[in-house]
Design an enzyme around this catalytic site. Structure first.
Site, short mmCIF file in Angstrom:
data_model
loop_
_atom_site.label_atom_id
_atom_site.label_comp_id
_atom_site.label_asym_id
_atom_site.label_seq_id
_atom_site.Cartn_x
_atom_site.Cartn_y
_atom_site.Cartn_z
N VAL A 72 -48.00 -28.25 48.16
CA VAL A 72 -48.85 -27.99 47.04
C VAL A 72 -49.34 -26.55 47.25
O VAL A 72 -49.48 -25.95 46.39
CB VAL A 72 -50.03 -28.81 46.94
CG1 VAL A 72 -49.71 -30.36 46.61
CG2 VAL A 72 -50.86 -28.84 48.23
N GLU A 76 -48.69 -23.48 44.51
CA GLU A 76 -50.02 -22.53 44.29
C GLU A 76 -49.53 -21.16 44.53
O GLU A 76 -49.80 -20.18 43.81
CB GLU A 76 -51.20 -22.98 45.28
CG GLU A 76 -52.20 -22.08 45.14
CD GLU A 76 -53.01 -22.00 43.80
OE1 GLU A 76 -53.55 -21.14 43.26
OE2 GLU A 76 -52.95 -22.92 42.84
#
Length: 158
Positions: A72, A76
């Protein structure tokens, strides 16, 4: 269909350093995921650089015996690189605006990213309509594809 970019659009730039990135997007340590942006092609593409170091806070728990950068956070980093490209394309009036994820599609994580790696985050604009932008992102370490995703985001005043 790609949107037209006005004649006042900034030209392509070879490198955007960390201090300039912090003027362009609101992210700060420990959540600033890129160290510089290179190969910027206005309204088209850019490459973010992330030097992955063992002293980053997420490695304390992910995983103590074998530190791996969470997927994740790689996504990002893609979004932050895309945010810098958007600000570069739109110009100074867009600096510091917030960027909200709207979709993340087809995310794939191919190989672990570990301390000592230099992550190259390639983002390619697919389209923009108003304040909504869609990108294809790829993460690469030593040329090998480690992650990929398609994502869209909305740029808003903070």
């Amino acid at each position: 269909m790609m949107d037209d970019v006005s004649a006042s659009t900034p030209p392509s730039s070879s490198t955007i350093d960390l201090l300039r990135i912090m003027e362009m997007i609101p992210h700060r340590y420990p959540f600033l995921m890129i160290d510089r942006v290179v190969d910027v092609v206005c309204d088209a593409s850019a490459v973010g650089i992330k030097n992955v170091t063992v002293n980053e806070p997420h490695f304390q728990g992910h995983f103590p015996s074998r530190p791996i950068m969470p997927g994740v956070l790689i996504v990002e980093a893609m979004a932050q690189t895309a945010g810098v490209l958007v600000v570069h394309t739109l110009g100074p009036e867009s600096e510091g605006k917030l960027v909200y994820f709207m979709t993340i599609d087809d995310a794939r994580f191919r190989k672990p990213v570990t301390p000592g790696d230099t992550l190259h985050i390639h983002v390619f604009k697919q389209r923009s309509r108003g304040n909504v932008w869609k990108f294809k992102g790829e993460g690469r370490v030593e040329g090998a594809l480690v992650a990929e995703a398609t994502f869209s985001a909305m740029i808003v005043d903070n």
